[in-house]
Design an enzyme around this catalytic site. Structure first.
Site, PDB file in Angstrom:
ATOM      1  N   PHE A 137       0.863  -1.198   0.000  1.00 10.45           N
ATOM      2  CA  PHE A 137       0.000   0.000   0.000  1.00 10.45           C
ATOM      3  C   PHE A 137       0.889   1.235   0.000  1.00 10.45           C
ATOM      4  CE2 PHE A 137      -2.551   3.454   1.492  1.00 10.45           C
ATOM      5  CZ  PHE A 137      -3.795   3.226   0.913  1.00 10.45           C
ATOM      6  N   ASP A 222       9.030   2.527   1.736  1.00 10.49           N
ATOM      7  CA  ASP A 222       7.873   3.321   2.135  1.00 10.49           C
ATOM      8  C   ASP A 222       7.694   3.113   3.637  1.00 10.49           C
ATOM      9  OD1 ASP A 222       5.404   4.303   2.789  1.00 10.49           O
ATOM     10  OD2 ASP A 222       4.431   3.627   0.952  1.00 10.49           O
ATOM     11  N   LYS A 250       2.655  10.616   7.803  1.00  8.20           N
ATOM     12  CA  LYS A 250       1.870  10.278   8.992  1.00  8.20           C
ATOM     13  C   LYS A 250       2.356  10.929  10.291  1.00  8.20           C
ATOM     14  CE  LYS A 250      -0.251   5.967   7.350  1.00  8.20           C
ATOM     15  NZ  LYS A 250      -1.618   6.378   7.086  1.00  8.20           N
TER      16      LYS A 250
HETATM   17  C1  PLP Z   1       2.735   2.558   3.756  1.00 12.52           C
HETATM   18  C2  PLP Z   1       1.881   3.702   3.314  1.00 12.52           C
HETATM   19  N1  PLP Z   1       2.257   4.458   2.277  1.00 12.52           N
HETATM   20  C3  PLP Z   1       1.530   5.503   1.845  1.00 12.52           C
HETATM   21  C4  PLP Z   1       0.340   5.829   2.454  1.00 12.52           C
HETATM   22  C5  PLP Z   1      -0.462   6.996   1.957  1.00 12.52           C
HETATM   23  O1  PLP Z   1      -0.408   8.035   2.852  1.00 12.52           O
HETATM   24  P1  PLP Z   1      -1.467   9.245   2.740  1.00 12.52           P
HETATM   25  O2  PLP Z   1      -2.794   8.703   3.137  1.00 12.52           O
HETATM   26  O3  PLP Z   1      -0.907  10.273   3.682  1.00 12.52           O
HETATM   27  O4  PLP Z   1      -1.441   9.710   1.325  1.00 12.52           O
HETATM   28  C6  PLP Z   1      -0.103   5.070   3.547  1.00 12.52           C
HETATM   29  C7  PLP Z   1      -1.387   5.382   4.204  1.00 12.52           C
HETATM   30  O5  PLP Z   1      -1.959   4.606   4.916  1.00 12.52           O
HETATM   31  C8  PLP Z   1       0.681   3.985   3.984  1.00 12.52           C
HETATM   32  O6  PLP Z   1       0.301   3.219   5.013  1.00 12.52           O
END
Ligand code: PLP
Length: 388
Positions: A137, A222, A250
């Site tokens: 994700f 990520d 986050k």
């Molecule tokens: C691992 C990861 N990458 C990217 C994102 C996307 O972040 P945002 O919702 O701030 O765009 C999330 C959101 O849950 C995430 O868990």
């Protein structure tokens, strides 16, 4: 009476907002520490942290004061001008991150950090393809969405950005087979969050790192969800290998929207090619500095490690026919059930514990890292009761 107290939030939000979130039937109005409160005064132990945002807990005075003072001083300062608060944060983040990461790009969210990393990978290597993992994700903007696994997310928005390939997670052979002369980057989570709280193997990440070195491929981690102490170290990659780019968001700014990509010297982009109006605004930078200070002063990564080990051990000792597996790292924990987890998430909420799903059968626990052992014990009792 405060006019906000007389409105019906459920009715108004259902009427006026685009209905893109699967909603839970409570109205949250306040948070303090690891606790959340609804409009009826009902108290909840937060084991969601707004999906990993509130690592330092809710209602932190240090962050509130920093934001207040910074807003009165200077809230916005476009990146074309220098600013001392942004400068301090850039230096701080680089000093706290793995050695090979030398520069930062600031943005406003996780998806934006991933978008930026993809653009940087293409610009830096002159190659176009990116390999991501199944069940990964990475957000829902177009570039990030192409890397995010799952038909339910992609289908309404096809065609996807070209050049993205998915391979099974934690399987080096499949990744190796997918690499070709056009591969610019590999993007991975060290612990897949949305994909079910799955921790990758150290040996896998070492093999991926070596492959990327040999083939001139940039390795992007990520850590939007695993960052800032969540897994027992400030960044999860400290327990694995160094990336060429580290995507953060986050919990970076203690609850204020902010994202960042930390980059090695292998990353090079032309001036003006990627910018953001709000990226690195002093308000968010001040919040991030205050939040990092709390994380360091309260030694939250270490706390996540020790309390996480206790939590994981206790979860594993729960005797329930419904549990298939318990897994996690630090205070990022998943309970995979043999059945749909949704009803249990609801049941837990009714007993005063807010948890998340990670796919249809996994209960995900991401408490603020300041949660106390006593609060963890209350959560464990509620879980035993719900799953018994
Ligand atoms: C691992 C990861 N990458 C990217 C994102 C996307 O972040 P945002 O919702 O701030 O765009 C999330 C959101 O849950 C995430 O868990």
């Amino acid at each position: 009476m405060n006019p906000i107290d007389s409105i019906n939030p459920k009715e108004l939000e259902d009427q006026y907002e685009l209905l893109v979130y699967p909603r839970r039937n409570i109205v949250l109005v306040r948070g303090k520490g690891a606790k959340l409160y609804d409009d009826r005064g009902q108290e909840y132990i937060d084991c969601a942290s707004n999906v990993g945002v509130s690592n330092i807990g809710h209602g932190r005075e240090e962050v509130a004061r920093a934001i207040y003072e910074q807003y009165l001083t200077l809230s916005n300062c476009y990146g074309m001008f220098y600013n001392p608060v942004r400068a301090r944060l850039a230096e701080k983040l680089i000093s706290l991150s793995p050695q090979g990461l030398k520069r930062v790009f600031f943005c406003n969210s996780g998806a934006e950090a991933v978008e930026a990393a993809f653009k940087f990978a293409r610009a830096s290597t002159g190659k176009t393809e990116i390999i991501a993992a199944m069940r990964g994700f990475h957000g829902k903007t177009f570039g990030a969405l192409a890397a995010t696994w799952g038909e339910e997310y992609q289908k309404p928005f096809v065609p996807m950005m070209p050049g993205l390939k998915h391979v099974p997670y934690n399987n080096f052979q499949k990744l190796n087979e997918a690499v070709n002369e056009d591969t610019a980057a590999v993007i991975l989570e060290l612990v897949q969050g949305e994909g079910g709280v799955r921790v990758g193997d150290k040996s896998y990440f070492h093999q991926v790192r070596n492959l990327c070195n040999q083939k001139g491929i940039l390795l992007i981690f990520d850590e939007v969800q695993t960052g800032f102490g969540r897994t027992g170290t400030l960044f999860a990659c400290e327990q694995f290998v160094e990336p060429d780019m580290l995507c953060l968001a986050k919990s970076l700014a203690g609850g204020i929207p902010m994202g960042a990509v930390l980059c090695s010297n292998a990353v090079n982009v032309p001036v003006k090619s990627h910018t953001s109006t709000f990226g690195g605004n002093p308000l968010a930078c001040a919040a991030a500095l205050a939040s990092l200070e709390v994380i360091e002063r309260e030694n939250l990564p270490e706390k996540a490690k020790t309390l996480g080990e206790y939590f994981l051990g206790e979860l594993r000792s729960i005797k329930s026919e419904k549990i298939r597996e318990v897994r996690g790292l630090g205070l990022m924990l998943g309970i995979e059930l043999k059945e749909k987890a949704g009803p249990y998430v609801q049941k837990l909420m009714e007993s005063g514990v807010i948890v998340l799903l990670a796919g249809p059968t996994v209960i995900r626990l991401l408490p603020p890292l300041i949660i106390t052992r006593e609060e963890v014990d209350v959560v464990l009792s509620a879980l035993k009761e719900a799953l018994g």
